[in-house]
Design a protein around this motif. Structure first.
Motif, PDB file in Angstrom:
ATOM      1  N   THR A   1     -10.829  77.759  37.567  1.00 30.58           N
ATOM      2  CA  THR A   1      -9.595  77.777  37.928  1.00 30.58           C
ATOM      3  C   THR A   1      -9.400  78.950  39.251  1.00 30.58           C
ATOM      4  OG1 THR A   1      -8.569  76.855  36.100  1.00 30.58           O
ATOM      5  CG2 THR A   1      -7.222  77.858  37.741  1.00 30.58           C
ATOM      6  N   LEU A   2      -9.839  80.210  38.633  1.00 31.17           N
ATOM      7  CA  LEU A   2      -9.854  81.325  39.607  1.00 31.17           C
ATOM      8  C   LEU A   2     -10.734  81.003  40.601  1.00 31.17           C
ATOM      9  CD1 LEU A   2     -10.093  84.280  37.064  1.00 31.17           C
ATOM     10  CD2 LEU A   2      -8.037  83.532  38.488  1.00 31.17           C
ATOM     11  N   LYS A   3     -11.943  80.734  40.595  1.00 32.78           N
ATOM     12  CA  LYS A   3     -12.692  80.124  41.809  1.00 32.78           C
ATOM     13  C   LYS A   3     -12.367  79.219  42.806  1.00 32.78           C
ATOM     14  CE  LYS A   3     -17.255  81.267  39.416  1.00 32.78           C
ATOM     15  NZ  LYS A   3     -18.538  80.598  39.054  1.00 32.78           N
ATOM     16  N   ALA A   4     -11.575  78.135  42.152  1.00 31.58           N
ATOM     17  CA  ALA A   4     -10.927  77.158  43.011  1.00 31.58           C
ATOM     18  C   ALA A   4      -9.968  77.817  43.904  1.00 31.58           C
ATOM     19  CB  ALA A   4     -10.267  75.955  42.350  1.00 31.58           C
ATOM     20  N   HIS A   5      -9.249  78.847  43.504  1.00 31.07           N
ATOM     21  CA  HIS A   5      -8.011  79.326  43.886  1.00 31.07           C
ATOM     22  C   HIS A   5      -8.431  80.400  45.014  1.00 31.07           C
ATOM     23  CE1 HIS A   5      -4.308  77.364  42.597  1.00 31.07           C
ATOM     24  NE2 HIS A   5      -5.214  77.066  41.294  1.00 31.07           N
ATOM     25  N   TRP A   6      -9.533  81.082  44.569  1.00 29.90           N
ATOM     26  CA  TRP A   6      -9.791  82.557  45.208  1.00 29.90           C
ATOM     27  C   TRP A   6     -10.919  82.673  45.910  1.00 29.90           C
ATOM     28  CZ3 TRP A   6      -5.697  84.610  46.481  1.00 29.90           C
ATOM     29  CH2 TRP A   6      -4.233  84.418  45.666  1.00 29.90           C
ATOM     30  N   LEU A   7     -12.061  81.962  45.369  1.00 26.14           N
ATOM     31  CA  LEU A   7     -13.556  82.128  45.881  1.00 26.14           C
ATOM     32  C   LEU A   7     -13.889  82.075  47.435  1.00 26.14           C
ATOM     33  CD1 LEU A   7     -16.500  82.243  45.289  1.00 26.14           C
ATOM     34  CD2 LEU A   7     -16.605  80.168  45.184  1.00 26.14           C
ATOM     35  N   PRO A   8     -13.298  81.066  48.107  1.00 23.50           N
ATOM     36  CA  PRO A   8     -13.269  81.214  49.550  1.00 23.50           C
ATOM     37  C   PRO A   8     -12.629  82.518  50.287  1.00 23.50           C
ATOM     38  CG  PRO A   8     -12.627  79.109  48.937  1.00 23.50           C
ATOM     39  CD  PRO A   8     -12.640  79.726  47.853  1.00 23.50           C
ATOM     40  N   LEU A   9     -11.586  82.769  49.573  1.00 22.52           N
ATOM     41  CA  LEU A   9     -10.944  83.996  50.296  1.00 22.52           C
ATOM     42  C   LEU A   9     -11.643  85.411  49.904  1.00 22.52           C
ATOM     43  CD1 LEU A   9      -7.197  83.252  49.741  1.00 22.52           C
ATOM     44  CD2 LEU A   9      -8.509  82.852  51.770  1.00 22.52           C
ATOM     45  N   VAL A  10     -12.246  85.448  48.835  1.00 22.63           N
ATOM     46  CA  VAL A  10     -13.101  86.526  48.314  1.00 22.63           C
ATOM     47  C   VAL A  10     -14.402  86.498  49.279  1.00 22.63           C
ATOM     48  CG1 VAL A  10     -14.602  87.423  46.509  1.00 22.63           C
ATOM     49  CG2 VAL A  10     -12.171  86.704  45.868  1.00 22.63           C
ATOM     50  N   LEU A  11     -14.804  85.402  49.421  1.00 21.66           N
ATOM     51  CA  LEU A  11     -16.125  85.644  50.182  1.00 21.66           C
ATOM     52  C   LEU A  11     -15.733  85.982  51.370  1.00 21.66           C
ATOM     53  CD1 LEU A  11     -17.809  82.133  48.878  1.00 21.66           C
ATOM     54  CD2 LEU A  11     -18.564  84.732  48.407  1.00 21.66           C
ATOM     55  N   TYR A  12     -14.723  85.239  52.070  1.00 22.16           N
ATOM     56  CA  TYR A  12     -14.309  85.906  53.401  1.00 22.16           C
ATOM     57  C   TYR A  12     -14.170  87.150  53.808  1.00 22.16           C
ATOM     58  CZ  TYR A  12     -12.006  85.434  58.043  1.00 22.16           C
ATOM     59  OH  TYR A  12     -11.797  85.656  59.309  1.00 22.16           O
ATOM     60  N   SER A  13     -13.478  87.781  52.614  1.00 20.39           N
ATOM     61  CA  SER A  13     -13.288  89.134  52.803  1.00 20.39           C
ATOM     62  C   SER A  13     -14.460  90.225  52.685  1.00 20.39           C
ATOM     63  CB  SER A  13     -12.448  89.716  51.494  1.00 20.39           C
ATOM     64  OG  SER A  13     -12.994  89.647  50.289  1.00 20.39           O
TER      65      SER A  13
ATOM     66  N   GLU B   1     -22.000  78.788  57.557  1.00 20.37           N
ATOM     67  CA  GLU B   1     -22.304  77.554  56.272  1.00 20.37           C
ATOM     68  C   GLU B   1     -22.398  78.245  54.950  1.00 20.37           C
ATOM     69  OE1 GLU B   1     -23.067  73.908  55.141  1.00 20.37           O
ATOM     70  OE2 GLU B   1     -22.769  74.529  57.207  1.00 20.37           O
ATOM     71  N   LYS B   2     -22.534  79.618  54.922  1.00 13.94           N
ATOM     72  CA  LYS B   2     -22.445  80.166  53.604  1.00 13.94           C
ATOM     73  C   LYS B   2     -21.059  80.132  52.964  1.00 13.94           C
ATOM     74  CE  LYS B   2     -26.712  82.773  53.730  1.00 13.94           C
ATOM     75  NZ  LYS B   2     -27.260  84.178  53.516  1.00 13.94           N
ATOM     76  N   LEU B   3     -20.031  80.164  54.087  1.00 12.17           N
ATOM     77  CA  LEU B   3     -18.770  80.009  53.671  1.00 12.17           C
ATOM     78  C   LEU B   3     -18.307  78.524  53.432  1.00 12.17           C
ATOM     79  CD1 LEU B   3     -16.036  81.634  52.824  1.00 12.17           C
ATOM     80  CD2 LEU B   3     -15.442  81.348  55.357  1.00 12.17           C
ATOM     81  N   ARG B   4     -18.885  77.814  54.310  1.00 17.47           N
ATOM     82  CA  ARG B   4     -18.141  76.244  54.554  1.00 17.47           C
ATOM     83  C   ARG B   4     -18.507  75.661  53.014  1.00 17.47           C
ATOM     84  NH1 ARG B   4     -20.307  71.178  55.776  1.00 17.47           N
ATOM     85  NH2 ARG B   4     -18.770  70.030  56.890  1.00 17.47           N
ATOM     86  N   THR B   5     -19.713  75.733  52.503  1.00 16.54           N
ATOM     87  CA  THR B   5     -19.890  75.072  51.268  1.00 16.54           C
ATOM     88  C   THR B   5     -19.095  75.207  49.991  1.00 16.54           C
ATOM     89  OG1 THR B   5     -22.212  74.531  52.111  1.00 16.54           O
ATOM     90  CG2 THR B   5     -21.705  74.279  49.603  1.00 16.54           C
ATOM     91  N   PRO B   6     -19.072  76.510  49.734  1.00 21.46           N
ATOM     92  CA  PRO B   6     -18.048  77.059  48.449  1.00 21.46           C
ATOM     93  C   PRO B   6     -16.419  76.627  49.037  1.00 21.46           C
ATOM     94  CG  PRO B   6     -19.142  78.587  49.572  1.00 21.46           C
ATOM     95  CD  PRO B   6     -19.709  77.971  50.259  1.00 21.46           C
ATOM     96  N   THR B   7     -16.097  76.480  50.286  1.00 27.46           N
ATOM     97  CA  THR B   7     -14.721  76.057  50.578  1.00 27.46           C
ATOM     98  C   THR B   7     -14.696  74.814  50.474  1.00 27.46           C
ATOM     99  OG1 THR B   7     -14.688  78.313  52.101  1.00 27.46           O
ATOM    100  CG2 THR B   7     -13.287  76.392  52.570  1.00 27.46           C
TER     101      THR B   7
END
Length: 90
Positions: free
Chosen positions: A44-56, A62-68
């Motif tokens: 649940t946390l990853k679905a909500h926050w993983l892209p924002l954490v990686l962006y930060s 591409e390294k951001l695209r796939t997890p997003t």
């Protein structure tokens, strides 16, 4: 033995309030066989926050695209499930 630093999260909620009911539901209705409450919380946390954490952290391209895409898929699937089970029309 690993010397890696670990983050520890402990959540305590009254089992009679809605937060406690959510935790109990996740504990007794695992998202997949063999999964635990901690697994459900982390998905649940990853679905909500993983892209924002990686962006930060400076991850781009591409390294951001796939997890997003994965996170959006998880959130969209959950929204479809809620609509279907709760009989909510689009």
């Amino acid at each position: 033995m690993s010397d890696a630093k670990q983050e520890i999260l402990s959540i305590k909620r009254d089992s009679n309030d809605i937060d406690g009911q959510i935790l109990n539901f996740l504990k007794t209705s695992p998202i997949s066989p063999g999964s635990t409450l901690a697994d459900a919380v982390m998905v649940t946390l990853k679905a909500h926050w993983l892209p924002l954490v990686l962006y930060s952290m400076g991850v781009r391209g591409e390294k951001l695209r796939t997890p997003t895409i994965w996170a959006l898929h998880q959130l969209e699937a959950q929204a479809r499930l809620i609509r279907r089970l709760c009989e909510i029309d689009n």
